[in-house]
Design a protein around this motif. Structure first.
Motif, short mmCIF file in Angstrom:
data_model
loop_
_atom_site.label_atom_id
_atom_site.label_comp_id
_atom_site.label_asym_id
_atom_site.label_seq_id
_atom_site.Cartn_x
_atom_site.Cartn_y
_atom_site.Cartn_z
N ALA A 224 1.17 -1.32 -0.19
CA ALA A 224 -0.21 0.14 0.07
C ALA A 224 0.98 1.43 -0.39
CB ALA A 224 -1.47 0.11 1.50
N CYS A 225 1.27 1.96 -0.82
CA CYS A 225 2.65 2.31 -0.90
C CYS A 225 2.58 3.21 -2.16
CB CYS A 225 4.38 2.10 -0.72
SG CYS A 225 4.60 1.03 0.50
N ALA A 226 1.79 2.95 -3.43
CA ALA A 226 1.58 3.39 -4.97
C ALA A 226 0.33 2.69 -5.11
CB ALA A 226 2.42 3.09 -5.61
N PHE A 227 -0.48 3.31 -6.03
CA PHE A 227 -1.89 3.55 -6.30
C PHE A 227 -1.79 3.43 -7.71
CE2 PHE A 227 -1.16 4.34 -1.80
CZ PHE A 227 -2.02 3.17 -1.00
N ALA A 228 -2.75 2.92 -8.45
CA ALA A 228 -3.00 2.98 -9.78
C ALA A 228 -5.08 3.91 -9.78
CB ALA A 228 -2.54 2.76 -11.09
N TYR A 229 -5.42 5.42 -10.42
CA TYR A 229 -6.71 4.92 -10.95
C TYR A 229 -6.59 5.21 -12.55
CZ TYR A 229 -5.10 6.93 -5.73
OH TYR A 229 -4.11 6.53 -4.62
N LEU A 230 -7.93 5.18 -12.92
CA LEU A 230 -8.94 4.99 -13.42
C LEU A 230 -9.26 6.83 -13.28
CD1 LEU A 230 -9.61 5.20 -16.16
CD2 LEU A 230 -11.13 3.81 -15.26
N TYR A 231 -9.01 8.37 -13.94
CA TYR A 231 -9.48 8.90 -13.90
C TYR A 231 -10.64 9.66 -15.51
CZ TYR A 231 -10.37 14.58 -14.10
OH TYR A 231 -10.75 15.25 -14.59
N LEU A 232 -11.67 9.79 -15.10
CA LEU A 232 -12.98 9.67 -15.83
C LEU A 232 -13.18 11.40 -15.99
CD1 LEU A 232 -14.59 6.66 -14.97
CD2 LEU A 232 -13.64 7.13 -17.04
N SER A 233 -12.80 11.93 -16.96
CA SER A 233 -13.27 13.54 -17.19
C SER A 233 -15.19 13.24 -17.17
CB SER A 233 -12.68 13.80 -17.82
OG SER A 233 -12.95 14.42 -19.63
N ARG A 234 -15.81 14.92 -16.93
CA ARG A 234 -17.01 15.13 -17.66
C ARG A 234 -16.88 15.30 -18.97
NH1 ARG A 234 -21.19 15.00 -13.63
NH2 ARG A 234 -19.68 15.31 -11.68
N ALA A 235 -16.01 15.44 -19.93
CA ALA A 235 -15.87 15.39 -20.99
C ALA A 235 -15.46 14.52 -22.26
CB ALA A 235 -15.04 16.69 -22.06
N GLY A 236 -15.91 13.07 -20.97
CA GLY A 236 -16.03 11.93 -21.77
C GLY A 236 -14.57 11.27 -22.01
N HIS A 237 -13.24 12.09 -21.42
CA HIS A 237 -11.97 11.42 -21.05
C HIS A 237 -11.25 11.00 -20.23
CE1 HIS A 237 -12.03 13.89 -25.44
NE2 HIS A 237 -11.83 15.15 -24.27
N HIS A 238 -10.17 9.93 -20.60
CA HIS A 238 -9.73 9.33 -19.23
C HIS A 238 -8.16 9.39 -19.37
CE1 HIS A 238 -9.52 5.91 -22.52
NE2 HIS A 238 -8.60 4.77 -21.53
N CYS A 239 -7.41 8.96 -18.19
CA CYS A 239 -6.04 8.91 -18.45
C CYS A 239 -5.89 7.85 -17.28
CB CYS A 239 -5.29 9.05 -17.95
SG CYS A 239 -5.12 10.86 -17.22
N ILE A 240 -4.44 6.94 -17.30
CA ILE A 240 -4.12 6.53 -15.80
C ILE A 240 -3.72 7.79 -15.46
CG2 ILE A 240 -3.11 5.09 -14.31
CD1 ILE A 240 -5.82 3.73 -15.74
N LEU A 241 -3.90 7.72 -14.29
CA LEU A 241 -3.01 8.93 -12.87
C LEU A 241 -2.49 7.79 -11.68
CD1 LEU A 241 -4.97 11.41 -11.82
CD2 LEU A 241 -3.59 11.31 -13.93
N THR A 242 -1.24 7.89 -11.23
CA THR A 242 -0.55 7.56 -10.40
C THR A 242 0.25 7.91 -8.63
OG1 THR A 242 1.71 7.05 -11.38
CG2 THR A 242 0.15 5.44 -11.92
N SER A 243 0.04 7.81 -8.40
CA SER A 243 0.65 7.79 -6.70
C SER A 243 1.28 7.42 -5.45
CB SER A 243 -0.91 9.04 -6.40
OG SER A 243 -0.37 10.29 -4.75
N MET A 244 1.92 8.42 -4.91
CA MET A 244 2.65 7.31 -3.51
C MET A 244 1.36 7.62 -2.52
SD MET A 244 5.09 5.72 -5.15
CE MET A 244 6.67 5.82 -3.50
N LEU A 245 0.22 8.36 -2.95
CA LEU A 245 -1.11 8.49 -1.45
C LEU A 245 -1.42 7.56 -1.92
CD1 LEU A 245 -0.85 12.20 -1.47
CD2 LEU A 245 0.71 10.71 0.15
N ASP A 246 -2.56 7.01 -1.27
CA ASP A 246 -3.66 6.44 -1.20
C ASP A 246 -4.57 7.57 -1.13
OD1 ASP A 246 -5.91 5.58 -0.63
OD2 ASP A 246 -5.87 4.01 0.54
N LEU A 247 -5.54 8.64 -2.16
CA LEU A 247 -6.42 9.60 -2.77
C LEU A 247 -7.38 9.51 -1.56
CD1 LEU A 247 -5.62 10.60 -5.97
CD2 LEU A 247 -4.58 11.22 -4.15
N TYR A 248 -7.79 8.36 -1.05
CA TYR A 248 -8.82 7.98 -0.91
C TYR A 248 -9.05 8.04 1.01
CZ TYR A 248 -10.97 5.90 -5.39
OH TYR A 248 -11.68 5.17 -5.67
#
Length: 316
Positions: A224-248
């Motif tokens: 639980a030291c690094a995380f990958a997130y699917l990001y969804l925009s309101r405009a219908g786009h997306h990408c993958i973000l990563t962080s050393m933080l648990d954003l939740y």
């Protein structure tokens, strides 16, 4: 110009097929009928990808590092490093991966160029079963292929319904991957990452500049030291973000108590979150091939193609 305009149509098409999507776009803008129509024919299936790439690079300014080469010079910047990617291919691996022994170094380019050689259409035809030795090594951590999906049917249906209600567009293949009891087992992890679906929650406004997008955590390491997130925009786009933080955790969210679509908010430093892939399936493909390189997998056509299209010689 006169030379290319006098080429037979099939030869011209062969030349244009070798251009990346952004260069094709530039060719189409010449409005010369001999170039415009074949360029548009090749460009049309890639238009959505181009729009997505530009939108996400604008929203999440890429922060590439070290001596990585840009895949699309002048069009897209180098993306931030993912934890598992290397800078170059070791010379000892040149022959097995089909690289010219007399050239090199072969330096990683970013983002990986999948558009010219692989079909990322949500069917995951490129995602082959692991060779036995690697599958055996992964079994104690993630189990055997066919034993479990990433998420249960109710979990997936709940997320899909909420995304539709919010007007969000899930990427091609996302549901398929989550529901499969095979695909996620085929992506090994040298550093003990695993797939698990979290709830769909509102992205901290400090991360996406108040764009009101949403995130889904779906991949993280066992410490639980690094995380990958699917990001969804309101405009219908997306990408993958990563962080050393648990954003939740940063948003103080308890997944047992919230529902998909939760709008919790938290103050997260934008510098703690980076974009590492332009699309969901590109991310999975990058992780798959890079992890196989870490495991010293036996070379096969897909792996050699990945290396040949991602690791370039600066001297060429």
């Amino acid at each position: 110009m006169a030379t290319i305009l006098t080429m037979p149509p099939e030869v011209m098409m062969n030349v244009l097929e070798r251009l990346d999507p952004f260069c094709l776009e530039s060719v189409a803008k010449t409005l010369n009928s001999h170039l415009y129509y074949p360029a548009i024919q090749l460009l049309t299936p890639r238009k959505a990808w181009i729009e997505n790439a530009r939108a996400m690079c604008k929203l999440f300014s890429p922060r590439g590092s070290r001596g990585v080469l840009p895949s699309y010079p002048g069009y897209l910047p180098v993306l931030a490093d993912h934890h598992l990617v290397r800078d170059e291919i070791p010379r000892r691996d040149y022959q097995g991966l089909g690289l010219d022994q007399d050239s090199g170094p072969y330096v990683r380019s970013s983002p990986p160029d999948f558009q010219s050689w692989i079909a990322l259409d949500g069917t995951f035809g490129w995602l082959l079963p692991l060779e036995k030795e690697i599958a055996d090594e992964m079994e104690p951590h993630t189990g055997r292929e066919g034993t479990r999906p990433v998420a249960s049917k109710p979990q997936i249906e709940g997320l899909v319904a909420k995304a539709e209600e919010l007007g969000l567009k899930l990427p091609a293949g996302f549901e398929t991957f989550l529901a499969s009891d095979r695909f996620h087992h085929r992506i090994p992890s040298y550093s003990a990452w695993y797939f698990k679906l979290s709830k769909l929650v509102k992205c901290p406004s400090s991360v996406d500049n108040g764009d009101r997008g949403y995130i889904v955590r779906f991949y993280w390491d066992q410490q639980a030291c690094a995380f990958a997130y699917l990001y969804l925009s309101r405009a219908g786009h997306h990408c993958i973000l990563t962080s050393m933080l648990d954003l939740y955790e940063e948003m103080e969210l308890d997944e047992e108590e919230i529902e998909d679509g939760h709008e919790g908010e938290g103050d997260v430093d934008k510098l703690d979150v980076v974009m590492v892939a332009l699309t969901f399936e590109e991310y999975l493909a990058m992780v798959y091939y890079e992890e196989l390189l870490e495991f010293l997998a036996k070379p096969f056509k897909g792996l050699c193609n990945y290396v040949g299209h991602t690791y370039m010689s600066p001297t060429k």
